[in-house]
Write a protein that holds these residues in place. Structure first.
Motif, PDB file in Angstrom:
ATOM      1  N   GLN A  89       6.445 -46.288  24.949  1.00 16.57           N
ATOM      2  CA  GLN A  89       5.951 -45.134  25.692  1.00 16.57           C
ATOM      3  C   GLN A  89       5.042 -45.572  26.840  1.00 16.57           C
ATOM      4  O   GLN A  89       5.131 -45.042  27.949  1.00 16.57           O
ATOM      5  CB  GLN A  89       5.191 -44.189  24.765  1.00 16.57           C
ATOM      6  CG  GLN A  89       6.063 -43.504  23.742  1.00 16.57           C
ATOM      7  CD  GLN A  89       5.239 -42.765  22.706  1.00 16.57           C
ATOM      8  OE1 GLN A  89       4.334 -43.331  22.098  1.00 16.57           O
ATOM      9  NE2 GLN A  89       5.571 -41.499  22.495  1.00 16.57           N
ATOM     10  N   GLN A  90       4.170 -46.541  26.575  1.00 16.03           N
ATOM     11  CA  GLN A  90       3.258 -47.026  27.610  1.00 16.03           C
ATOM     12  C   GLN A  90       4.031 -47.692  28.742  1.00 16.03           C
ATOM     13  O   GLN A  90       3.712 -47.518  29.912  1.00 16.03           O
ATOM     14  CB  GLN A  90       2.225 -47.994  27.017  1.00 16.03           C
ATOM     15  CG  GLN A  90       1.130 -48.364  27.993  1.00 16.03           C
ATOM     16  CD  GLN A  90       0.289 -47.152  28.399  1.00 16.03           C
ATOM     17  OE1 GLN A  90      -0.258 -46.452  27.545  1.00 16.03           O
ATOM     18  NE2 GLN A  90       0.191 -46.900  29.689  1.00 16.03           N
ATOM     19  N   ALA A  91       5.078 -48.431  28.383  1.00 17.30           N
ATOM     20  CA  ALA A  91       5.895 -49.084  29.406  1.00 17.30           C
ATOM     21  C   ALA A  91       6.622 -48.045  30.262  1.00 17.30           C
ATOM     22  O   ALA A  91       6.742 -48.221  31.485  1.00 17.30           O
ATOM     23  CB  ALA A  91       6.896 -50.035  28.759  1.00 17.30           C
ATOM     24  N   PHE A  92       7.089 -46.957  29.650  1.00 18.52           N
ATOM     25  CA  PHE A  92       7.720 -45.885  30.424  1.00 18.52           C
ATOM     26  C   PHE A  92       6.714 -45.305  31.421  1.00 18.52           C
ATOM     27  O   PHE A  92       7.048 -45.033  32.570  1.00 18.52           O
ATOM     28  CB  PHE A  92       8.247 -44.787  29.508  1.00 18.52           C
ATOM     29  CG  PHE A  92       9.686 -44.948  29.114  1.00 18.52           C
ATOM     30  CD1 PHE A  92      10.648 -44.066  29.582  1.00 18.52           C
ATOM     31  CD2 PHE A  92      10.096 -45.976  28.276  1.00 18.52           C
ATOM     32  CE1 PHE A  92      11.984 -44.203  29.226  1.00 18.52           C
ATOM     33  CE2 PHE A  92      11.424 -46.119  27.909  1.00 18.52           C
ATOM     34  CZ  PHE A  92      12.372 -45.238  28.394  1.00 18.52           C
ATOM     35  N   GLN A  93       5.476 -45.141  30.986  1.00 16.85           N
ATOM     36  CA  GLN A  93       4.442 -44.622  31.878  1.00 16.85           C
ATOM     37  C   GLN A  93       4.114 -45.646  32.974  1.00 16.85           C
ATOM     38  O   GLN A  93       4.082 -45.308  34.152  1.00 16.85           O
ATOM     39  CB  GLN A  93       3.184 -44.275  31.092  1.00 16.85           C
ATOM     40  CG  GLN A  93       2.084 -43.707  31.961  1.00 16.85           C
ATOM     41  CD  GLN A  93       0.864 -43.302  31.155  1.00 16.85           C
ATOM     42  OE1 GLN A  93       0.908 -43.175  29.944  1.00 16.85           O
ATOM     43  NE2 GLN A  93      -0.236 -43.086  31.838  1.00 16.85           N
ATOM     44  N   ASP A  94       3.901 -46.876  32.584  1.00 20.83           N
ATOM     45  CA  ASP A  94       3.498 -47.915  33.538  1.00 20.83           C
ATOM     46  C   ASP A  94       4.563 -48.216  34.585  1.00 20.83           C
ATOM     47  O   ASP A  94       4.239 -48.561  35.713  1.00 20.83           O
ATOM     48  CB  ASP A  94       3.148 -49.210  32.799  1.00 20.83           C
ATOM     49  CG  ASP A  94       1.913 -49.094  31.932  1.00 20.83           C
ATOM     50  OD1 ASP A  94       1.148 -48.107  32.083  1.00 20.83           O
ATOM     51  OD2 ASP A  94       1.725 -49.975  31.071  1.00 20.83           O
ATOM     52  N   HIS A  95       5.816 -48.107  34.203  1.00 21.54           N
ATOM     53  CA  HIS A  95       6.914 -48.486  35.106  1.00 21.54           C
ATOM     54  C   HIS A  95       7.691 -47.272  35.627  1.00 21.54           C
ATOM     55  O   HIS A  95       8.802 -47.425  36.129  1.00 21.54           O
ATOM     56  CB  HIS A  95       7.844 -49.484  34.395  1.00 21.54           C
ATOM     57  CG  HIS A  95       7.147 -50.758  34.093  1.00 21.54           C
ATOM     58  ND1 HIS A  95       6.961 -51.748  35.029  1.00 21.54           N
ATOM     59  CD2 HIS A  95       6.532 -51.195  32.965  1.00 21.54           C
ATOM     60  CE1 HIS A  95       6.293 -52.745  34.495  1.00 21.54           C
ATOM     61  NE2 HIS A  95       6.012 -52.427  33.237  1.00 21.54           N
ATOM     62  N   HIS A  96       7.087 -46.108  35.503  1.00 21.24           N
ATOM     63  CA  HIS A  96       7.664 -44.873  36.053  1.00 21.24           C
ATOM     64  C   HIS A  96       9.085 -44.639  35.536  1.00 21.24           C
ATOM     65  O   HIS A  96       9.985 -44.309  36.292  1.00 21.24           O
ATOM     66  CB  HIS A  96       7.609 -44.886  37.580  1.00 21.24           C
ATOM     67  CG  HIS A  96       6.263 -45.240  38.105  1.00 21.24           C
ATOM     68  ND1 HIS A  96       5.187 -44.375  38.004  1.00 21.24           N
ATOM     69  CD2 HIS A  96       5.787 -46.371  38.673  1.00 21.24           C
ATOM     70  CE1 HIS A  96       4.118 -44.962  38.507  1.00 21.24           C
ATOM     71  NE2 HIS A  96       4.449 -46.168  38.922  1.00 21.24           N
ATOM     72  N   GLY A  97       9.258 -44.792  34.233  1.00 23.32           N
ATOM     73  CA  GLY A  97      10.557 -44.619  33.613  1.00 23.32           C
ATOM     74  C   GLY A  97      10.871 -43.181  33.259  1.00 23.32           C
ATOM     75  O   GLY A  97      11.726 -42.932  32.422  1.00 23.32           O
TER      76      GLY A  97
END
Length: 161
Positions: A89-97
């Motif tokens: 979830q954090q990676a989706f937020q950080d990388h605009h997924g």
């Protein structure tokens, strides 16, 4: 009506369901877990992906009665108790997924299943795995990047599209 009991996100839950009630409908309408989205009801979009006994399934193609006694994981169970996002979830937020967010629960649940099977997937493997998930907003590039970042891979060399 039949009584359906299952463990959802670590908690025992139950409710009544008709024989024709889909798992997605049961989760949303009976258990009030509305994070599992329904986009097509035909198994085409992947917005309804949940995990049943550790396997990713499209909840719009499974009857609630088939999940009786099962261990079910939904998007609501992915974050920590305090609301802290998990790695994916954090990676989706950080990388605009994500953009509109409609496909995001299914994408996150599919990503979790992929990373369980293949902890360090290539870009091609991520794209192949997500073939059953439709996003109408992002073009998938940042979703793929987010999943690869969640796997601990360096994504700085992946060009923005």
């Amino acid at each position: 009506m039949s009584q359906v009991k299952m463990t959802v996100n670590g908690k025992e839950m139950s409710g009544d369901a008709e024989g024709r009630t889909l798992l997605s409908q049961f989760l949303r309408e009976t258990l009030n877990l509305t994070g599992t989205h329904v986009g097509c009801d035909t198994s085409q979009c992947g917005a309804c992906v949940v995990h049943v006994n550790g396997e990713a399934v499209k909840a719009c193609t499974m009857l609630a009665l088939e999940a009786d006694g099962a261990d079910v994981a939904t998007i609501e169970g992915q974050a920590a108790e305090d609301g802290t996002l998990n790695t994916i979830q954090q990676a989706f937020q950080d990388h605009h997924g994500l953009q509109c967010g409609f496909c995001t629960p299914g994408m996150v649940m599919s990503a979790a299943a992929l990373l369980k099977e293949n902890p360090k997937p290539s870009e091609a493997e991520v794209r192949d795995y997500l073939e059953g998930n439709i996003c109408r907003c992002t073009g998938y590039h940042n979703i793929v990047k987010a999943i690869m970042a969640a796997s601990g891979q360096d994504v700085s060399a992946i060009a923005a599209e």
